[in-house]
Structure formats: structure tokens, C-alpha cells
Write an enzyme that holds these catalytic residues in place. Sequence first.
Site, PDB file in Angstrom:
ATOM      1  N   LYS A   1     -39.474 -46.655  14.507  1.00 42.37           N
ATOM      2  CA  LYS A   1     -39.806 -45.692  13.575  1.00 42.37           C
ATOM      3  C   LYS A   1     -41.237 -45.498  13.366  1.00 42.37           C
ATOM      4  O   LYS A   1     -41.780 -45.355  12.082  1.00 42.37           O
ATOM      5  CB  LYS A   1     -39.263 -45.835  11.943  1.00 42.37           C
ATOM      6  CG  LYS A   1     -37.851 -46.412  12.059  1.00 42.37           C
ATOM      7  CD  LYS A   1     -37.451 -46.798  10.427  1.00 42.37           C
ATOM      8  CE  LYS A   1     -35.644 -47.204  10.487  1.00 42.37           C
ATOM      9  NZ  LYS A   1     -35.537 -48.496  10.909  1.00 42.37           N
TER      10      LYS A   1
ATOM     11  N   ARG B   1     -25.511 -56.261  10.247  1.00 45.27           N
ATOM     12  CA  ARG B   1     -25.138 -57.292   9.734  1.00 45.27           C
ATOM     13  C   ARG B   1     -23.439 -57.464   9.702  1.00 45.27           C
ATOM     14  O   ARG B   1     -22.946 -58.624   9.849  1.00 45.27           O
ATOM     15  CB  ARG B   1     -25.504 -57.449   8.489  1.00 45.27           C
ATOM     16  CG  ARG B   1     -27.095 -57.959   8.383  1.00 45.27           C
ATOM     17  CD  ARG B   1     -27.864 -57.699   7.266  1.00 45.27           C
ATOM     18  NE  ARG B   1     -28.073 -56.311   6.873  1.00 45.27           N
ATOM     19  CZ  ARG B   1     -28.677 -56.092   5.987  1.00 45.27           C
ATOM     20  NH1 ARG B   1     -29.290 -56.507   4.938  1.00 45.27           N
ATOM     21  NH2 ARG B   1     -28.861 -54.484   5.768  1.00 45.27           N
TER      22      ARG B   1
HETATM   23  O1  C5P Z   1     -27.365 -54.827   9.005  1.00 42.31           O
HETATM   24  P1  C5P Z   1     -27.363 -53.173   8.813  1.00 42.31           P
HETATM   25  O2  C5P Z   1     -26.142 -52.691   9.358  1.00 42.31           O
HETATM   26  O3  C5P Z   1     -27.761 -52.777   7.527  1.00 42.31           O
HETATM   27  O4  C5P Z   1     -28.708 -52.716  10.095  1.00 42.31           O
HETATM   28  C1  C5P Z   1     -29.087 -51.298   9.935  1.00 42.31           C
HETATM   29  C2  C5P Z   1     -30.017 -51.497  10.775  1.00 42.31           C
HETATM   30  O5  C5P Z   1     -30.356 -49.915  10.829  1.00 42.31           O
HETATM   31  C3  C5P Z   1     -31.372 -51.985  10.384  1.00 42.31           C
HETATM   32  O6  C5P Z   1     -32.019 -52.611  11.829  1.00 42.31           O
HETATM   33  C4  C5P Z   1     -32.354 -51.087   9.835  1.00 42.31           C
HETATM   34  O7  C5P Z   1     -33.644 -51.344  10.377  1.00 42.31           O
HETATM   35  C5  C5P Z   1     -31.761 -49.748  10.668  1.00 42.31           C
HETATM   36  N1  C5P Z   1     -31.787 -48.306   9.958  1.00 42.31           N
HETATM   37  C6  C5P Z   1     -31.243 -48.175   8.880  1.00 42.31           C
HETATM   38  N2  C5P Z   1     -31.730 -47.050   8.154  1.00 42.31           N
HETATM   39  C7  C5P Z   1     -32.489 -46.113   8.645  1.00 42.31           C
HETATM   40  C8  C5P Z   1     -32.869 -46.352  10.121  1.00 42.31           C
HETATM   41  C9  C5P Z   1     -32.519 -47.477  10.751  1.00 42.31           C
HETATM   42  O8  C5P Z   1     -30.835 -49.218   8.161  1.00 42.31           O
HETATM   43  N3  C5P Z   1     -32.615 -45.119   8.006  1.00 42.31           N
END
Ligand code: C5P
Length: 232
Positions: free
Chosen positions: A63, A212
Amino acid sequence: MNPAQRIYVALDTTDVDRATDFAKTLKGSVGGIKFGKEFFTANGPQGVQQVSAVGMPVFLDLKYHDIPNTVAGAIRAAQPLKPTLIDIHASGGTAMMEAAAQAASEQGSDRPLVLAVTILTSLDDDDLETMGVSDGVNNQVVRLAKLAQDCGIDGVVCSAYEIDAIRKACGLDFKLLVPGIRPKWSVTGDQKRIMTPRQAIDRGADYLVIGRPITKANDPLEAAQRIAEELA
Ligand code: C5P
């Protein structure tokens, strides 16, 4: 494409061996692996190379949000890692996004798709209000998506709630990558604008990012397979 191949699993850990185990376990059941700031800060490009040697497409989710010259340099510097996807923040503005698109296009046929993060899926209307954006997440996401497209960016990161509006504004070829994915049987955690994998795919997501619900499951492979079945 098998819908499960649209999934990039977020390997949010500092532990290279653990990330490698996840990659080996999940290879074939999902489309790719995603490295974010936690993994990259701990392990750097060598860590990414070590895990991606398992042989899965890589989303480098750092990002980038900086001045145009710095972001363009970071995208060039990422080239040896051969990511298929890389992201920047749309709020970095026009000149930054144009510089990012240009730096990627110089990499020829191996170039990564550059995606622009619109509004993080952990934020909602109230959060935006506290930051001085008063016309809501949906309007701001569509505004940033159109700006990104005008700058030559390949697509955006958004929540599943904004897919319809972005498709109308930016068309079918613009790539939409959707985090904030939660199967019904998983816990929400810090994400706010969430949907199930099935809902996100049905609405037209090109890629899903899931962390997760897979990596914290007692049996990550079983969780990934369960999601794949729900998508099939
Ligand atoms: O564990 P979870 O499914 O919440 O992980 C979501 C992943 O996507 C994380 O690594 C987070 O940094 C990334 N992410 C996000 N929202 C965004 C861009 C990336 O949650 N807008």
C-alpha cells in the site's frame, strides 16, 4: 476460472517458516499468497522470495503512499519479486498514481497489475466523517476508483459493498480486489465492511483477499476447502 483461484491468502505473520508452511499447505486450493507490511517489515524481499519459491502467484500488499518519485521507485524495486499484483493508496493523488502506472508499464509483459486502495475495509462512514470526508464511504470509493482509472491504474481494492457502483462507473475490465471477506462461520475481528466469499464473487469481485478465516482456523486447509466449496 475456478472461483477459489481468485483467492489470495493474507500471510500476516513475521515467521517465514510458518508462512512457507501455509503456502505449501494451501497451494492448489487457492490462487495466490499475499505479503503485507507485517511480513515484509520482518523479513524483507528475501522472505518474500523464500516463501514464493513454493510456486504461487504473489500479491505484494505494501500500500505505497508517498510522493510520485518514491512510489515509482518502489514499484521498480519490487520487480525482482515478480509480483502479479501490487498496490498503492488512491489518496496519493493523480501524479502519484500516474507515476506508479508508468513504472509498472516499463516492466513489459511481466509487469504487475497495479491496484489502488480506495477506503480501507476497516473504516466506515463514521470514521470518514472524523477525517473530514462527509459524503460517505460509497461516494468516496467511487470517486477514487474513477480517478485511479483515469491515471492508468488497473483496478482498485474495495469492499464488496462498492462493487456495483464501481462497475457502473469504471466498467467490466477494471479489476476489483476485495478484502473484508468473512464466511458466515468465521469471526469479524477489526473489519467493518464485510461480506461472505460467495456474496463478493456473486457481486463481481475479480479477486478476494482472505486472511484470518483461513490462517487462524484450527485446520487452514479445511477452511480453504470449505470456502472453495461455498464458491463452487
Ligand atoms: O485477516 P483478514 O481477512 O482481515 O485480512 C485482510 C488482509 O487484507 C490484511 O492483510 C489487510 O492488510 C489487507 N487489506 C485490507 N483492507 C484493504 C486492503 C488490504 O484488509 N483495503
